[in-house]
Write an enzyme that holds these catalytic residues in place. Structure first.
Site, PDB file in Angstrom:
ATOM      1  N   ASP A 157      82.923 107.254  96.964  1.00 48.15           N
ATOM      2  CA  ASP A 157      83.309 108.040  97.822  1.00 48.15           C
ATOM      3  C   ASP A 157      83.810 109.467  97.234  1.00 48.15           C
ATOM      4  O   ASP A 157      84.139 109.803  96.276  1.00 48.15           O
ATOM      5  CB  ASP A 157      84.774 107.300  98.104  1.00 48.15           C
ATOM      6  CG  ASP A 157      85.662 108.113  99.153  1.00 48.15           C
ATOM      7  OD1 ASP A 157      85.048 107.931 100.295  1.00 48.15           O
ATOM      8  OD2 ASP A 157      86.668 108.706  98.800  1.00 48.15           O
ATOM      9  N   THR A 213      82.845 112.756 103.340  1.00 53.57           N
ATOM     10  CA  THR A 213      83.487 113.601 102.185  1.00 53.57           C
ATOM     11  C   THR A 213      82.612 114.017 101.181  1.00 53.57           C
ATOM     12  O   THR A 213      82.484 114.898 100.459  1.00 53.57           O
ATOM     13  CB  THR A 213      84.739 112.934 101.457  1.00 53.57           C
ATOM     14  OG1 THR A 213      84.166 111.535 101.094  1.00 53.57           O
ATOM     15  CG2 THR A 213      85.968 112.694 102.536  1.00 53.57           C
ATOM     16  N   THR A 214      81.511 113.166 101.155  1.00 50.71           N
ATOM     17  CA  THR A 214      80.326 113.419 100.445  1.00 50.71           C
ATOM     18  C   THR A 214      79.600 114.481 101.192  1.00 50.71           C
ATOM     19  O   THR A 214      78.993 115.517 100.599  1.00 50.71           O
ATOM     20  CB  THR A 214      79.641 112.113 100.052  1.00 50.71           C
ATOM     21  OG1 THR A 214      80.450 111.282  99.675  1.00 50.71           O
ATOM     22  CG2 THR A 214      78.543 112.482  98.857  1.00 50.71           C
ATOM     23  N   ASP A 228      88.477 104.621 104.833  1.00 51.71           N
ATOM     24  CA  ASP A 228      87.595 105.442 105.767  1.00 51.71           C
ATOM     25  C   ASP A 228      87.240 104.826 106.983  1.00 51.71           C
ATOM     26  O   ASP A 228      87.227 105.560 107.983  1.00 51.71           O
ATOM     27  CB  ASP A 228      86.190 105.271 105.155  1.00 51.71           C
ATOM     28  CG  ASP A 228      86.250 106.097 103.755  1.00 51.71           C
ATOM     29  OD1 ASP A 228      87.273 106.606 103.508  1.00 51.71           O
ATOM     30  OD2 ASP A 228      85.144 106.325 103.158  1.00 51.71           O
TER      31      ASP A 228
HETATM   32  P1  ADP Z   1      80.225 110.467 103.422  1.00 49.59           P
HETATM   33  O1  ADP Z   1      81.316 110.373 102.221  1.00 49.59           O
HETATM   34  O2  ADP Z   1      79.929 111.728 103.430  1.00 49.59           O
HETATM   35  O3  ADP Z   1      80.711 109.495 104.736  1.00 49.59           O
HETATM   36  P2  ADP Z   1      78.392 108.144 102.801  1.00 49.59           P
HETATM   37  O4  ADP Z   1      77.956 107.821 101.374  1.00 49.59           O
HETATM   38  O5  ADP Z   1      79.201 107.355 103.536  1.00 49.59           O
HETATM   39  O6  ADP Z   1      79.137 109.859 102.530  1.00 49.59           O
HETATM   40  O7  ADP Z   1      77.160 108.532 103.439  1.00 49.59           O
HETATM   41  C1  ADP Z   1      77.302 108.784 104.995  1.00 49.59           C
HETATM   42  C2  ADP Z   1      75.735 108.699 105.641  1.00 49.59           C
HETATM   43  O8  ADP Z   1      75.194 107.882 105.418  1.00 49.59           O
HETATM   44  C3  ADP Z   1      75.926 109.530 106.880  1.00 49.59           C
HETATM   45  O9  ADP Z   1      75.002 110.561 107.374  1.00 49.59           O
HETATM   46  C4  ADP Z   1      75.377 108.032 107.815  1.00 49.59           C
HETATM   47  O10 ADP Z   1      74.864 108.496 108.879  1.00 49.59           O
HETATM   48  C5  ADP Z   1      74.285 107.510 106.742  1.00 49.59           C
HETATM   49  N1  ADP Z   1      74.230 106.260 106.715  1.00 49.59           N
HETATM   50  C6  ADP Z   1      75.216 105.143 106.734  1.00 49.59           C
HETATM   51  N2  ADP Z   1      74.497 103.839 106.867  1.00 49.59           N
HETATM   52  C7  ADP Z   1      73.332 104.242 106.982  1.00 49.59           C
HETATM   53  C8  ADP Z   1      72.042 103.449 107.270  1.00 49.59           C
HETATM   54  N3  ADP Z   1      72.114 102.047 107.422  1.00 49.59           N
HETATM   55  N4  ADP Z   1      70.992 104.017 107.382  1.00 49.59           N
HETATM   56  C9  ADP Z   1      70.701 105.135 107.250  1.00 49.59           C
HETATM   57  N5  ADP Z   1      71.733 106.246 107.270  1.00 49.59           N
HETATM   58  C10 ADP Z   1      72.943 105.577 106.956  1.00 49.59           C
HETATM   59 MG    MG Z   2      81.096 107.641 104.575  1.00 46.22          MG
END
Ligand code: ADP
Ligand code: MG
Length: 561
Positions: free
Chosen positions: A68, A101-102, A397
């Site tokens: 996270d 947040t990432t 989240d």
């Molecule tokens: P953040 O902290 O920014 O939410 P995450 O590590 O949760 O970072 O990643 C979020 C990103 O991952 C988003 O752009 C989301 O659309 C993408 N994402 C989540 N699950 C999938 C998946 N199964 N296939 C492709 N992209 C995904």
């Molecule tokens: Mg996320």
């Protein structure tokens, strides 16, 4: 680094305190850019479902495992002021929308990196900032254009959204069950308003206890107090509870100063003890009179009072957190009384059942079927403390994205599709801008593509091939083309049930643009030295104001990680 000096008629004028460091112009900019890019680099590899986890070890040796963004940045001790700003936006995004947040840090890093290319070509930062701002506004417009409106409380949609937020976490295998629980919780506490729905995240209490498995996590329609019934002789289960909430101690008040009581005879001793006894009994009598059969006390309870409460068959819990008292008050519609004298039958709350249950080795008190159903507890279980900790963050989240969509019911597919689509639309639009702003806006579009690009890279895909395929499919009009991370290919994300709140995407763009603009506009960094002058030294790594760690301004030198 020298002290800022001027000169008036040959007499040097000292402006800044001795020991103050100042970096100007290009140097200051370069420094900030380097620091910001480094922070983005740290979290970039954790983006998306194939993102890596980070193991963070604090000064006491405690280990946190997470991917996270906000948590990673919270745990590492960043010293450089520009790096701190990046950490701040991650936190701000967490508070605002709870997810992304990432992404926000990765996007800000990309915006800054692209700006650096322009600065090296002598484009003035002000022009870049203007171009970025216009592009950000346009990007949000584009996103709103493709977002799908839903009826806020559509359960199946909410489950997809909650699941997507948890897909990227350690708990992804259990995301089906957890998403169900989170959405049930969110719907239970959400309120219908004139314009839609409203959800107060505080109405969902999250308790965690290591032991069992994540699948044992459950939703309690009520409140769980992580305290046991205070006395063995008390009932452990009360139906049709009448609950008194008291935030003063059920004890005889001790005098402020040491009072000396002269007791000369056994009779006097007896009288003294009896008097204490009588006072405590009258406290309990007062509670009984009011009709309470459950007492929840924020402070301590004297042994003798406990004895009388047990005799009166009153289930009693003590030393309950203030925040739990507030939640209890809301849920059971009780009033928290400051002193027993104030307690009246009207102040009591009610619940169908108050019961002590075993949770692993602890005994906790469950309050269920409360008068006001808008209070629920998610009781997280999991193999180890680290797992329940990470599960708690993921549940947070998921709860937040449910809230986002309940309150602003518009969604987009994920997988970098909206970013790729927006980038392609921005490229068409930049023709309407004037020369240099146009270049900046084009860079903005490029920066947006860092999201699908990072997702692809983290899934082990080739970045150039991915980007080429993405751009070509986007330009042919399949707007939901993004990176299907699980199958490591470019594809239509809208078919995969990967959906995210529009609110998160908007917030990510707004915050990233804001921090990038702020950093780019800085051309002067003036840092007071830690020990200079007579003033008290700031705390190590103190706040932005202190700019504590600017001493070694040579890029990495200023960052302590
Ligand atoms: P953040 O902290 O920014 O939410 P995450 O590590 O949760 O970072 O990643 C979020 C990103 O991952 C988003 O752009 C989301 O659309 C993408 N994402 C989540 N699950 C999938 C998946 N199964 N296939 C492709 N992209 C995904
Ligand atoms: Mg996320």
């Amino acid at each position: 680094m020298s002290i800022q000096q001027g000169s008036a008629g040959g007499v040097p004028v000292l402006i800044l305190k001795e020991g103050t460091a100042q970096t100007k112009g290009r140097d200051a900019q370069k420094n900030n850019i380097t620091a910001a890019k480094l922070i983005a680099e740290i979290v970039r590899s954790s983006l998306g479902p194939r993102g890596m986890d980070k193991m963070l070890v604090d000064t006491l040796g405690d280990v946190t495992i997470t991917n996270d963004g906000a948590t990673i940045l919270k745990e590492i001790d960043v010293q450089h002021p520009a790096a701190k700003m990046m950490v701040e936006i991650s936190k701000a995004t967490d508070n605002e929308v709870g997810d992304g947040t990432t992404s926000v840090v990765v996007l800000a890093g990309a915006l800054i990196e692209k700006a650096e290319e322009l600065i090296n070509k002598d484009v003035h930062p002000t022009v870049i900032v203007d171009g970025y701002r216009k592009a950000a506004t346009k990007a949000i417009e584009v996103l709103n254009g493709i977002a799908q409106k839903i009826a806020g409380n559509e359960k199946q949609e909410l489950i997809k959204i909650a699941k997507t937020a948890m897909q990227t976490k350690l708990v992804s295998k259990e995301s089906d069950e957890l998403a169900q629980i989170v959405v049930d919780a969110a719907l239970a506490v959400s309120e219908k308003t004139d314009s839609g729905f409203r959800l107060d995240i505080d109405d969902v209490k999250v308790e965690k206890k290591a032991g069992g498995s994540l699948r044992d996590t459950k939703l309690v329609k009520g409140i769980v107090l992580d305290k046991e019934v205070v006395h063995g002789g008390m009932p452990k289960r009360i139906e049709k509870a009448k609950i008194a909430l008291i935030n003063s101690a059920l004890e005889i008040e001790k005098t402020e100063f040491d009072a000396k009581i002269n007791i000369n005879s056994p009779d006097q001793m007896k009288m003294f003890l009896e008097e204490e006894n009588r006072m405590l009994k009258s406290m309990v009598d007062k509670i009984v009179e009011c009709g309470a059969n459950v007492v929840v006390c924020q402070k301590g309870i004297d042994d003798i009072a406990q004895h009388y409460l047990a005799k009166a068959s009153i289930l009693t819990v003590r030393r309950v957190k203030e925040s739990d008292m507030t939640k209890m008050a809301r849920a059971t519609t009780a009033r928290v009384v400051n002193s027993l004298e104030d307690l009246t039958p009207k102040d009591l709350g009610s619940a169908d059942l108050v019961e002590e249950r075993k949770v692993e080795t602890d005994k906790w008190v469950f309050v269920e079927g409360a008068k006001h159903p808008k209070s629920v507890t998610i009781l997280i279980r999991g193999g180890s403390q680290r797992i329940v900790d990470e599960a708690e963050r993921s549940v947070h989240d998921a709860l937040m994205v449910s809230k986002d969509v309940l309150e602003k019911p518009a969604i987009v597919a994920g997988g970098g599709a909206p970013e790729a689509y927006t980038a392609s639309k921005l490229r068409e639009w930049t023709n309407t801008l004037s020369g240099r702003e146009q270049i900046a806006a084009e860079k903005f579009a490029e920066a947006l593509e860092v999201i699908p690009l990072s997702l692809a890279e983290n899934a082990g895909m080739d970045p150039i091939d991915t980007l080429t395929e993405l751009r070509s499919k986007q330009s042919k009009g399949s707007k939901w083309t993004g990176v299907d991370v699980r199958n490591a290919k470019v594809g239509d994300i809208s078919k995969l049930d990967i959906v995210e709140p529009l609110a998160v995407k908007e917030q990510v763009i707004k915050s990233a643009t804001e921090v990038a603009s702020m950093l780019l506009r800085i051309d002067d960094v003036i840092a007071s030295s830690k020990s200079a002058g007579g003033g008290p030294p700031g705390p190590p790594g103190g706040g932005m104001g202190g700019m504590g760690g600017m001493g070694g301004m040579g890029g990495m030198g200023g960052m302590d990680m």
